[in-house]
Design a protein around this motif. Structure first.
Motif, PDB file in Angstrom:
ATOM      1  N   UNK A  74      74.671 -16.990 -22.255  1.00  0.00           N
ATOM      2  CA  UNK A  74      74.961 -15.918 -21.305  1.00  0.00           C
ATOM      3  C   UNK A  74      76.406 -16.009 -20.822  1.00  0.00           C
ATOM      4  N   UNK A  75      76.857 -17.220 -20.576  1.00  0.00           N
ATOM      5  CA  UNK A  75      78.239 -17.427 -20.130  1.00  0.00           C
ATOM      6  C   UNK A  75      79.234 -16.898 -21.148  1.00  0.00           C
ATOM      7  N   UNK A  76      79.044 -17.247 -22.412  1.00  0.00           N
ATOM      8  CA  UNK A  76      79.966 -16.804 -23.460  1.00  0.00           C
ATOM      9  C   UNK A  76      79.889 -15.302 -23.680  1.00  0.00           C
ATOM     10  N   UNK A  77      78.691 -14.745 -23.599  1.00  0.00           N
ATOM     11  CA  UNK A  77      78.539 -13.301 -23.780  1.00  0.00           C
ATOM     12  C   UNK A  77      79.319 -12.529 -22.722  1.00  0.00           C
ATOM     13  N   UNK A  78      79.176 -12.951 -21.465  1.00  0.00           N
ATOM     14  CA  UNK A  78      79.826 -12.244 -20.364  1.00  0.00           C
ATOM     15  C   UNK A  78      81.323 -12.529 -20.302  1.00  0.00           C
ATOM     16  N   UNK A  79      81.702 -13.786 -20.499  1.00  0.00           N
ATOM     17  CA  UNK A  79      83.118 -14.136 -20.386  1.00  0.00           C
ATOM     18  C   UNK A  79      83.929 -13.572 -21.541  1.00  0.00           C
ATOM     19  N   UNK A  80      83.446 -13.772 -22.765  1.00  0.00           N
ATOM     20  CA  UNK A  80      84.199 -13.301 -23.920  1.00  0.00           C
ATOM     21  C   UNK A  80      84.265 -11.790 -23.998  1.00  0.00           C
ATOM     22  N   UNK A  81      83.099 -11.155 -23.964  1.00  0.00           N
ATOM     23  CA  UNK A  81      83.073  -9.703 -24.051  1.00  0.00           C
ATOM     24  C   UNK A  81      83.688  -9.042 -22.827  1.00  0.00           C
ATOM     25  N   UNK A  82      83.366  -9.554 -21.641  1.00  0.00           N
ATOM     26  CA  UNK A  82      83.896  -8.970 -20.416  1.00  0.00           C
ATOM     27  C   UNK A  82      85.413  -9.077 -20.327  1.00  0.00           C
ATOM     28  N   UNK A  83      85.951 -10.244 -20.690  1.00  0.00           N
ATOM     29  CA  UNK A  83      87.408 -10.426 -20.651  1.00  0.00           C
ATOM     30  C   UNK A  83      88.096  -9.492 -21.640  1.00  0.00           C
ATOM     31  N   UNK A  84      87.513  -9.324 -22.815  1.00  0.00           N
ATOM     32  CA  UNK A  84      88.107  -8.433 -23.830  1.00  0.00           C
ATOM     33  C   UNK A  84      88.154  -6.993 -23.324  1.00  0.00           C
ATOM     34  N   UNK A  85      87.068  -6.540 -22.725  1.00  0.00           N
ATOM     35  CA  UNK A  85      87.030  -5.175 -22.196  1.00  0.00           C
ATOM     36  C   UNK A  85      88.038  -5.008 -21.067  1.00  0.00           C
ATOM     37  N   UNK A  86      88.138  -6.005 -20.200  1.00  0.00           N
ATOM     38  CA  UNK A  86      89.064  -5.926 -19.073  1.00  0.00           C
ATOM     39  C   UNK A  86      90.515  -5.890 -19.546  1.00  0.00           C
ATOM     40  N   UNK A  87      90.852  -6.727 -20.523  1.00  0.00           N
ATOM     41  CA  UNK A  87      92.224  -6.744 -21.049  1.00  0.00           C
ATOM     42  C   UNK A  87      92.558  -5.413 -21.700  1.00  0.00           C
ATOM     43  N   UNK A  88      91.623  -4.878 -22.472  1.00  0.00           N
ATOM     44  CA  UNK A  88      91.843  -3.586 -23.114  1.00  0.00           C
ATOM     45  C   UNK A  88      92.053  -2.499 -22.066  1.00  0.00           C
ATOM     46  N   UNK A  89      91.230  -2.510 -21.023  1.00  0.00           N
ATOM     47  CA  UNK A  89      91.385  -1.532 -19.956  1.00  0.00           C
ATOM     48  C   UNK A  89      92.680  -1.704 -19.191  1.00  0.00           C
ATOM     49  N   UNK A  90      93.081  -2.967 -18.966  1.00  0.00           N
ATOM     50  CA  UNK A  90      94.335  -3.250 -18.265  1.00  0.00           C
ATOM     51  C   UNK A  90      95.526  -2.694 -19.049  1.00  0.00           C
ATOM     52  N   UNK A  91      95.513  -2.894 -20.367  1.00  0.00           N
ATOM     53  CA  UNK A  91      96.601  -2.367 -21.199  1.00  0.00           C
ATOM     54  C   UNK A  91      96.617  -0.843 -21.187  1.00  0.00           C
ATOM     55  N   UNK A  92      95.430  -0.254 -21.167  1.00  0.00           N
ATOM     56  CA  UNK A  92      95.353   1.206 -21.133  1.00  0.00           C
ATOM     57  C   UNK A  92      95.817   1.735 -19.781  1.00  0.00           C
ATOM     58  N   UNK A  93      95.528   0.999 -18.712  1.00  0.00           N
ATOM     59  CA  UNK A  93      96.008   1.390 -17.380  1.00  0.00           C
ATOM     60  C   UNK A  93      97.527   1.380 -17.305  1.00  0.00           C
ATOM     61  N   UNK A  94      98.153   0.476 -18.046  1.00  0.00           N
ATOM     62  CA  UNK A  94      99.608   0.320 -17.986  1.00  0.00           C
ATOM     63  C   UNK A  94     100.348   1.156 -19.035  1.00  0.00           C
ATOM     64  N   UNK A  95      99.626   1.762 -19.913  1.00  0.00           N
ATOM     65  CA  UNK A  95     100.246   2.583 -20.946  1.00  0.00           C
ATOM     66  C   UNK A  95      99.209   3.539 -21.488  1.00  0.00           C
ATOM     67  N   UNK A  96      99.107   3.578 -22.801  1.00  0.00           N
ATOM     68  CA  UNK A  96      98.058   4.398 -23.403  1.00  0.00           C
ATOM     69  C   UNK A  96      97.663   3.784 -24.731  1.00  0.00           C
ATOM     70  N   UNK A  97      96.365   3.610 -24.924  1.00  0.00           N
ATOM     71  CA  UNK A  97      95.817   3.128 -26.186  1.00  0.00           C
ATOM     72  C   UNK A  97      94.987   4.249 -26.784  1.00  0.00           C
ATOM     73  N   UNK A  98      95.212   4.548 -28.048  1.00  0.00           N
ATOM     74  CA  UNK A  98      94.494   5.628 -28.709  1.00  0.00           C
ATOM     75  C   UNK A  98      92.984   5.401 -28.637  1.00  0.00           C
TER      76      UNK A  98
END
Length: 338
Positions: A74-98
């Protein structure tokens, strides 16, 4: 359970402090959401505050793991997947990702989480349980991606995404407590505390927005938690679908109407029911508080009926959703704005 007594205020305080720092950072870097024709707000507002929810929640997971309150998978599922989604969203917030690259990232994170939690468990139906096998795992992947994106779509007015997350998490935690699923309580309870720390800055007047990093992360984590619960008891998946009813119905109703009309569904718009409602009543607060009332007075009691009292899950979802569909139609979800 004793750990939760002191962890809960720590998580809330950490999220509160991080949101304050993120607001100062956003103002200093001019990371401002400027209103346009597709916005539901009228005042330029800093964005990206949802990172506080992400950081405060992810930091607490190793403590839960060390105390034996959650498993390594459960830890790996939430940390790995959650961090990836957050980083992707953070980059999109600061610019634009297709959109195609965002979706690729979303599906990758979903696959990661499903690998660790074991995919989709059996589905509880009236008088039977059904194992969908590999087809179920594919369905679970699309389910996670949809919940992730619908949460992003529904984060459009002050406090709405935060109030919804708190209602869902606290509702699930209460049902776990009443139903004897004590091992499941910690994660949703602490996630609600992380959201609470952010909520001070986001409602009743938003001084910072959550941004894609926060809303996508919340949708993803809530989706994963619903599948984790279903592995312990198949009926608990229905509980989560009921608790998430406001967001699921509004976003899905709106998407279907826009698809049928031939709209580009990945483009920003203001045609969700909650957006029409906020314009009709002239503010965000009445709509957000109405969603709070629907969750507390309608959806949570039905979810308790399913999770604790033995009400059939599919029947519970139908009972819960019918009035929500009526409300979505009443408030013109998916229609073209005049």
């Amino acid at each position: 359970m004793n750990h939760l007594v002191w962890l809960a205020p720590v998580v809330a305080a950490l999220a509160f402090l991080l949101t304050w720092l993120l607001r100062r950072y956003a103002l200093s870097r001019s990371l401002i959401d400027v209103p346009n024709s597709r916005s539901s707000h009228s005042v330029p507002t800093p964005r990206g505050g949802g990172v506080a929810i992400v950081v405060s929640f992810l930091l607490i997971l190793p403590i839960l793991l060390a105390s034996g309150m959650i498993s390594p998978s459960v830890t790996w599922a939430l940390m790995g997947g959650g961090a990836a989604i957050a980083v992707l969203g953070f980059l999109d917030d600061h610019g634009h990702i297709a959109a195609r690259w965002r979706l690729l990232g979303h599906f990758s994170a979903a696959l990661w989480a499903l690998f660790w939690i074991g995919g989709l468990p059996v589905i509880s139906l009236p008088g039977m349980t059904v194992d969908l096998g590999w087809l179920g795992h594919v369905a679970a992947m699309f389910y996670l991606v949809w919940v992730l994106n619908l949460y992003n779509f529904m984060d459009g007015i002050d406090g709405l995404a935060s109030i919804e997350a708190m209602c869902v998490c606290l509702g699930a935690s209460a049902i776990y407590w009443m139903g004897g699923y004590s091992t499941l309580i910690g994660v949703p309870l602490l996630l609600s505390m992380a959201v609470l720390g952010f909520l001070y800055w986001n409602f009743p007047r938003a001084r910072i927005f959550m941004g894609d990093a926060g809303s996508g992360f919340l949708g993803f984590v809530l989706g994963v938690l619903s599948l984790i619960a279903a592995w312990q008891n198949a009926s608990l998946l229905w509980v989560w679908l009921i608790l998430l009813g406001v967001f699921i119905v509004d976003a899905t109703f709106t998407l279907i109407r826009r698809l049928l009309r031939g709209d580009k569904v990945y483009e920003a718009h203001r045609s969700h029911a909650y957006q029409f409602a906020s314009r009709q009543v002239g503010g965000h607060v009445p709509v957000t508080l109405s969603v709070l009332a629907i969750n507390l007075l309608w959806l949570t009691p039905i979810a308790i009926g399913v999770g604790v009292l033995g009400l059939n899950g599919l029947l519970g979802v139908i009972i819960a959703y019918v009035p929500l569909v009526v409300l979505a139609a009443k408030y013109r979800a998916g229609e073209v704005e005049a």
